[in-house]
Motif scaffolding. Sequence first.
Motif, PDB file in Angstrom:
ATOM      1  N   ASN A 571       0.805  -1.225   0.000  1.00  0.00           N
ATOM      2  CA  ASN A 571       0.000   0.000   0.000  1.00  0.00           C
ATOM      3  C   ASN A 571       0.840   1.278   0.000  1.00  0.00           C
ATOM      4  O   ASN A 571       0.309   2.369   0.242  1.00  0.00           O
ATOM      5  N   LYS A 574      -0.453   4.488  -1.863  1.00  0.00           N
ATOM      6  CA  LYS A 574      -1.871   4.259  -2.123  1.00  0.00           C
ATOM      7  C   LYS A 574      -2.728   4.830  -1.002  1.00  0.00           C
ATOM      8  O   LYS A 574      -2.261   5.015   0.125  1.00  0.00           O
ATOM      9  N   TRP A 662      -7.691  -0.181  -2.398  1.00  0.00           N
ATOM     10  CA  TRP A 662      -6.539   0.720  -2.302  1.00  0.00           C
ATOM     11  C   TRP A 662      -6.180   1.258  -3.684  1.00  0.00           C
ATOM     12  O   TRP A 662      -6.041   0.492  -4.638  1.00  0.00           O
ATOM     13  N   PRO A 664      -3.680   3.778  -6.158  1.00  0.00           N
ATOM     14  CA  PRO A 664      -2.466   4.599  -6.303  1.00  0.00           C
ATOM     15  C   PRO A 664      -2.852   6.047  -6.523  1.00  0.00           C
ATOM     16  O   PRO A 664      -3.898   6.348  -7.115  1.00  0.00           O
ATOM     17  N   THR A 665      -2.006   6.950  -6.046  1.00  0.00           N
ATOM     18  CA  THR A 665      -2.301   8.382  -6.184  1.00  0.00           C
ATOM     19  C   THR A 665      -1.527   9.030  -7.331  1.00  0.00           C
ATOM     20  O   THR A 665      -1.797  10.172  -7.693  1.00  0.00           O
TER      21      THR A 665
END
Length: 675
Positions: A571, A574, A662, A664-665
Amino acid sequence: MKRVIISIAFSFVSFLSLGQFQKDYPYSGVPFTKVKLNDNFWLPKLEINRTVTIPWSFQKSKETGRIKNFEQAVAHTGKLCTTYPFDDSDIYKIIEGAAYSLHVKYDAKLDTYLDSLITLIGKAQEPDGYLYTTRTMGDTSHPWIGKERYEKEHELSHELYNMGHFYEAASAHYLATGKKNMLTIALKNADHLLTVFGPGKKDVAPGHQVIEIGLVKLYRITGKKEYLNLSKFFIDCRGKRTYEKKTGDKEATVWQTGAYWQDNIPVVQQTEAVGHSVRAGYLYAGMADVASLTNNLEYLTAITKIWDNAFTKKTYITGGLGQAGNWEGFGPDYELSNHSAYCETCAAISSVYWNHRMFMMYGDAKYIDILERTLYNGLISGIGLDGKTFNYENPMEYTVKNGKLTGENKRSPWFTCSCCPTNICRFMPSIPGYIYAQKDNRVYVNLFVSNTTTLEVAPKETVTITQTTNYPWEGNIKINVEPQNKKGLFYAMYVRIPGWAKNQAFPTDLYAYKGTLVKEVSVKVNGQPQALKSENGYIAIERLWKKGDVIEIDLPMEVRQTIAHAKVKDNIGKIAIEYGPIVYCAEFADNNGHTSNLIVPEKQQFQTSFQPNLLNGVMTLKGKASAINILDDFSVNTTTQPLVLIPYYARSNRGQGEMRVWFPTRIKNLEILTE
C-alpha cells in the motif's frame, strides 16, 4: 408463546446478574433478548437472515447430505455423505441462528422443525454421550478421523469442534425457548468428555478450537465447575506436543511447528497471532472467558500481547484477519497483500467474539472500534444481498491478469466446506447484543443502531433507552432516556465516540487518515452542550435522569483518505477511502468495467449521494479518477473519468469483474511486458 420465551430469557439473564458465579467479566453485554431493533440498516439484514438465509441453509444441508449423516448415524450404517467429518457443526450453527430468530419473531413451524432435528440428533447420540455421525454410522475410512475415538483430535478430526458448536447451539436454544431437549443432549456429551479428558486422563489440544467457548456456556447455565475446568484444561494442553521440525517454505514451517493450531508453545507464552485465524480467534475468546471466571492474569497478559500484534501488524482495513490462503491464517508482520488477502468470513466473526470479550474485560472503546469496523465491512461482506449467496474469502482487490480474474469474485450459493454461510446464520441475529453494556450503575452505548431497550441500573430501578439514527449513513444520533421512577434516576451514560470521529482511523498506528476533520464531535443533553472529556474512548454523562431527557450526538461524517503503515509494502503510495465506519471500494459495474487502471489524486473531493434503489440502499461516493488506457495500437494514454465508490460490503452482487479498495495516487513507473 412469544411472551413465555422473553420471560424465560430475561429471567436467566437476571439470575446471572444476581451473582451466582463469584467472578465474571467486569463489564457485561446487554443480551440481544433485551434489545428491539427498528433500524433501517441492520433490521432488514436480520430479517433476510431469518426469512432467507436460515431456510436456505437448512435446504442446502438436506440437499448435500448433512442431515442424512445423522439419519445414517441413527441406523449405525452408511458412508459419510459429505466431504468433511466436521459437517455436523453446520447443522448446529444453523440451529443456533434459528433459535435466536425464534426470539426475534416467533415461528411455530420453525420451532417444530427444530424440535424434529433435535430429536434426530438425540437418536444419533451414542449411549455414553458420544456424538459424531461419521464414526457412529460406522465409516472410519476418512483419513482425518482415525480408527479410535479422538485419535486424531489434535489434528483434523474435529470431534471436539463439533461439540463446541453443539454446546453453543444448545445454550442459545435453551435461552431463546426455555426448552431443555437440546441442552440435555449437550450435557450428556459434556459429562462424557469429563470421563475421557482431564488430569490423569487423555491429554490433547483440540485441533480446532471452539469447545473452550462452548464448555464455558454450559458452565454459566448449570454452574457445574467441571465444565469450566475442562475448558481450561484444553487450553493448557497447548504447546506440549512435539512436532517434526524441518526447513522449508512458510507453509511447511506453520504446519511443522504446530503454529497452525496455536500449539507451538504454551498459550501463556504466546505473544503473536499465528496460524489459522479462525482457530486463533476462538482460542483467544475462550481464554478470555476462562480468565474472567478464574482471574487468570497469565491468560490476560498473553491475549493482550497477541491482540497488540494482530491489530498493530496483521489486520486489513476492513477488519479482516488472515493474509495466507494456504493455511487460512496469519502471515508475517505487515504482510498484507491486497490481491491475495484471505480474510475468511469466519475469521471476522471470531474477531468480533474476541474483541467484544476484550471490551468486557477492560471497558476500552478501542476494542469496539475494531468490532464496529469488522462488523460493517469485513463480516457482512461475506453474505450476498440476496441472503443466499456467500463469500468465503474477502480480498481487497480483484484484477484481471492474463485474461483471468484473480480472487473469489463470484458469490456461491454454498461451499463444500460451508462453515462461513452457517456461521453467518448464527451470528446475524446476535448483533443487537453488541449495542449496549453495563457495569454497576453505568450504561455503555457501544454501537449506534435505532432500537429500544429497558435496563435495570439499580436494584428494582429501570430505565428505557431509545436510540434513533440513520447511522452509518448519517452521524446524528438521538438517545431518549425514560426512567421508570417519576422522581428520576441517578446513573452514568457512557457514549462511545468512535475513533474515526476523532481523526483516529485505527486504534493502533497500522492505519491513519490524511489531513484532519473539518467538524468536531458534538454532544448535547436537552440541547445543552456537554464537555467532551473522554474516558477510555467514552463520553461520560452522569446526572439525575428524568423522563424526556435527550442526548444528541453529532458525529462528523466526512469522506476520509486513509493510508497504511509504511511497512505495508503493498500500500505504499496508495490511499483507501472511508466514510464514517464504512470502507469503500470501486467496482467494475460503476467504472467503465475496470478498476485496476484507476489513479485517485490525493486532493480528490467526493460527493456523497444516497441511492435507495442501488444494492438495497447505499451511500455512494462520487468523484473523478485518472484512467490509464491501452489503445488498439498498443499506445497508452491517460483520461479523466467519473469515479463511483460503493461500500465494500456490497461488492460482488452484480456479477464478476474488477474491484479495488486501495488506489495509487500517481504513476510511479510502468512495467512493459513482452511475450
